[in-house]
Design an enzyme around this catalytic site. Structure first.
Site, short mmCIF file in Angstrom:
data_model
loop_
_atom_site.label_atom_id
_atom_site.label_comp_id
_atom_site.label_asym_id
_atom_site.label_seq_id
_atom_site.Cartn_x
_atom_site.Cartn_y
_atom_site.Cartn_z
N ASP A 1 0.64 -1.11 0.03
CA ASP A 1 -0.03 0.25 0.13
C ASP A 1 0.78 1.15 -0.05
OD1 ASP A 1 -1.83 2.13 0.35
OD2 ASP A 1 -2.32 1.46 2.28
N LYS B 1 2.95 11.26 -3.06
CA LYS B 1 2.26 10.49 -3.96
C LYS B 1 1.08 11.62 -4.64
CE LYS B 1 -1.30 7.24 -3.45
NZ LYS B 1 -1.95 6.10 -2.54
N ASP C 1 -12.73 5.32 1.40
CA ASP C 1 -11.38 5.36 1.32
C ASP C 1 -10.87 6.82 1.51
OD1 ASP C 1 -8.63 5.00 1.62
OD2 ASP C 1 -8.42 3.72 -0.28
N GLU D 1 -7.35 0.69 -4.63
CA GLU D 1 -7.24 0.63 -3.20
C GLU D 1 -8.63 0.28 -2.72
OE1 GLU D 1 -5.89 4.65 -2.12
OE2 GLU D 1 -3.71 4.07 -2.89
#
Length: 620
Positions: free
Chosen positions: A25, A86, A206, A184
């Site tokens: 992850d 990210k 999420d 994800e």
């Protein structure tokens, strides 16, 4: 140390071979690595027992530091410490400048991607992410005792082609064999689906440090099907921290520009305050010489507008799945930011049910990725679990009139390959430009350009005679390949779509919202363009016919009548409505019927000239 493999008496060791694979992850705030051991998927700790690896890289004079050691440098040496990298993956300098002030020294590279100046030289987000992936992979090797056969890396469902490609590039730079990029929310569904075994519709909410994803999935007999996806590529816990930071600045009355060290310190105290208010009703905050107190009620007022954005995306995703909120059987919470009590409260209010948080929301994605990695590497050949992800935005090509022809529609299950036949627009056309676009609007100008390439070698024919097959193929990672083939000659051209950078923060969400808001307007614009293209084609064909046979087959008066009708069509084509153009096309069509009939008769006579009836019988 690797364990010895023991075979049963009379059996070879091959049936017992277990390939080592991990799920990673790669998160905005924290990253994790997990693996299936003894049939159980679990996250792997560091030597000091920490499961979460802060997604932070510090560039020191003697090399990079990754994780907790880098966090210690985040305040004192902000310019050389990469945090939340990210958010910059696959994006241009123009894209990230809209995010507000930053302690980094950005500059573009030759491909338009962003680079960051550090004391170790210029680095890209791909290189920074590779450092994080290398650290996690090494943790996997140390724990499992051998080299890794492959990895599954998770990405936000709303990552576009450029962002996904950047992630694969980072893995390649880290020396990893990527089995698959996995959305994800889908990874979370894998973890919960296998543990609970429930069937029905699942909403995966999420909310991580930098991104928000909502996916609506259907679980049935071992098949996970993503019905729809949505979210915001620039909304997460970092934004909660930012609104608290803005409150601190406002309350303290601070004037002037913050230094890089002050920015990082402010982010740190804001994050601490947010996390403390998970369990406490109020928290003391100190920034510089200012001291204050923030309670949970005040924070609720600050973050509610951000939570509203997540719930709006949830409602849209439910509609896209052709469901109602009451049809959702389970809600799964993923991401550390779902620990905020107000988030859980608002999600429960929307879906009218208690969200599931049985698995640590920080670890659930990595655990799902590990389960999928174990399957893809071949350790579970009889596993019936099937994952069906979808593409978030439609893909197509530009056709005449700058119209978008969608070939793969959004929310189509991937991997997928779809093809459609097109033809030439002009007589004698020997090449065709293929413009690949992404988006929901009818006009190319309102969509995003992905790539262009040219198909050559088309045999010269009359307009409309060539058969050109355009094929779109999206692999399991969501990456696109486009090919065009002329069916008569076999001439072919193709391209792997790798945009130079990704969409800006709100561009993906905006593209969907604009398609809904402008649906009626787009329908009218498309109809107008289509009629304009038809008018252009008719005028072009008649002009060529008049040039070739007008004087031979029509009187001067007949030519003037037809030319006058064509001129009126041209005027209406430029200024009229779709209906007006359609009517004028019909008028010109009727006016040219006699001319077309005479041309056909003339062509037949020309073909028959010099031939006898016996010769014609032989031909037939």
């Amino acid at each position: 140390m690797a364990l010895l493999q023991i075979s049963e008496p009379g059996q070879a060791s091959a049936p017992h071979q277990h390939k080592l694979a991990v799920g990673i992850d790669l998160g905005t705030t924290n990253s994790l690595v997990a693996s299936v051991r003894s049939g159980v998927a679990e996250t792997l700790p560091s030597k000091t027992g920490e499961h979460l690896l802060p997604s932070v890289v510090h560039y020191a004079t003697d090399g990079p530091l990754v994780g907790s050691p880098a966090v210690l440098k985040a305040v004192d040496d902000a310019e050389n410490t990469m945090v939340s990298i990210k958010r910059f993956m696959g994006r241009s300098l123009k894209d990230i400048q809209v995010d507000g002030p930053s302690p980094y020294r950005f500059s573009p590279n030759q491909k338009g991607l962003v680079t960051i100046e550090t004391r170790s030289g210029e680095v890209t987000p791909v290189e920074v992410s590779a450092e994080i992936l290398s650290e996690l992979a090494e943790r996997g090797r140390q724990t499992l005792g051998d080299e890794l056969s492959g990895v599954v890396i998770t990405v936000p469902a709303y990552f576009d082609d450029a962002q996904r490609q950047a992630t694969k590039d980072a893995a390649k730079l880290a020396g990893l064999n990527v089995l698959r990029l996995l959305n994800e929310p889908t990874a979370a569904a894998v973890a919960y689906g296998l543990d609970g075994g429930d069937e029905g519709q699942i909403a995966v909410f999420d909310l991580g440090g930098g991104t928000f994803d909502i996916s609506i999935l259907r679980l049935s007999k071992g098949v996970f099907e993503v019905l729809s996806t949505g979210g915001d590529a620039a909304l997460g816990g970092d934004d909660f921290d930012q609104v608290i930071a803005n409150w601190v600045i406002q309350q303290s009355g601070y004037q002037g520009e913050l230094s890089a060290q002050q920015q990082r310190q402010l982010q740190h105290v804001s994050k601490q305050a947010k996390e403390s208010l998970t369990d406490q009703s109020e928290v003391d905050i100190k920034f510089g010489d200012w001291k204050g107190c923030l309670d949970r009620a005040a924070m609720t007022l600050l973050i509610d507008p951000l939570i509203d954005r997540t719930l709006k995306a949830c409602k849209r995703a439910v509609r896209d799945a052709q469901l109602k909120v009451v049809d959702i059987d389970n809600v799964v919470l993923v991401g550390g930011s779902t620990r905020v009590p107000r988030v859980r409260e608002r999600v429960q209010e929307l879906f009218k049910r208690q969200p599931l948080a049985n698995i640590d929301p920080d670890r659930v994605v990595a655990i799902g990725a590990a389960i999928q990695a174990d399957t893809l590497v071949g350790n579970k050949p009889d596993n019936e679990l099937l994952l069906l992800d979808v593409i978030p935005l439609s893909l197509g090509i530009e056709t005449m009139g700058a119209l978008t022809e969608k070939i793969i529609h959004r929310n189509t299950t991937i991997p997928v390959a779809m093809a459609q036949e097109f033809t030439t627009y002009k007589d004698g056309q020997t090449a065709m430009a293929v413009h690949v676009v992404q988006g929901e609007r009818d006009l190319v100008d309102d969509c995003r350009s992905l790539a262009r390439f040219e198909l050559k070698g088309i045999p010269p024919m009359v307009a409309g005679a060539a058969r050109i097959r355009v094929t779109f193929q999206v692999d399991a990672d969501g990456l696109l390949s486009v090919s065009a083939r002329e069916e008569t000659t076999g001439a072919e051209s193709s391209i792997q779509v790798k945009p130079s950078y990704g969409l800006s923060d709100e561009e993906i969400t905006d593209m969907l919202q604009e398609s809904f808001a402008n649906a009626a307007e787009d329908k009218g614009a498309r109809a107008l363009r289509e009629q304009q293209v038809d008018a252009d084609g008719l005028l072009q064909a008649l002009s060529a016919a008049l040039l070739a046979d007008g004087e031979r087959l029509l009187s001067n008066e007949e030519q003037h009548v037809l030319i006058a009708a064509m001129e009126k069509l041209q005027q209406v084509r430029d200024k009229g409505t779709a209906d007006e153009i359609s009517k004028e096309i019909e008028v010109v069509g009727k006016a040219s019927d006699e001319f077309a009939s005479r041309r056909m008769d003339f062509s037949i006579k020309q073909a028959l000239t010099g031939h006898t009836l016996n010769e014609l019988d032989d031909i037939t």
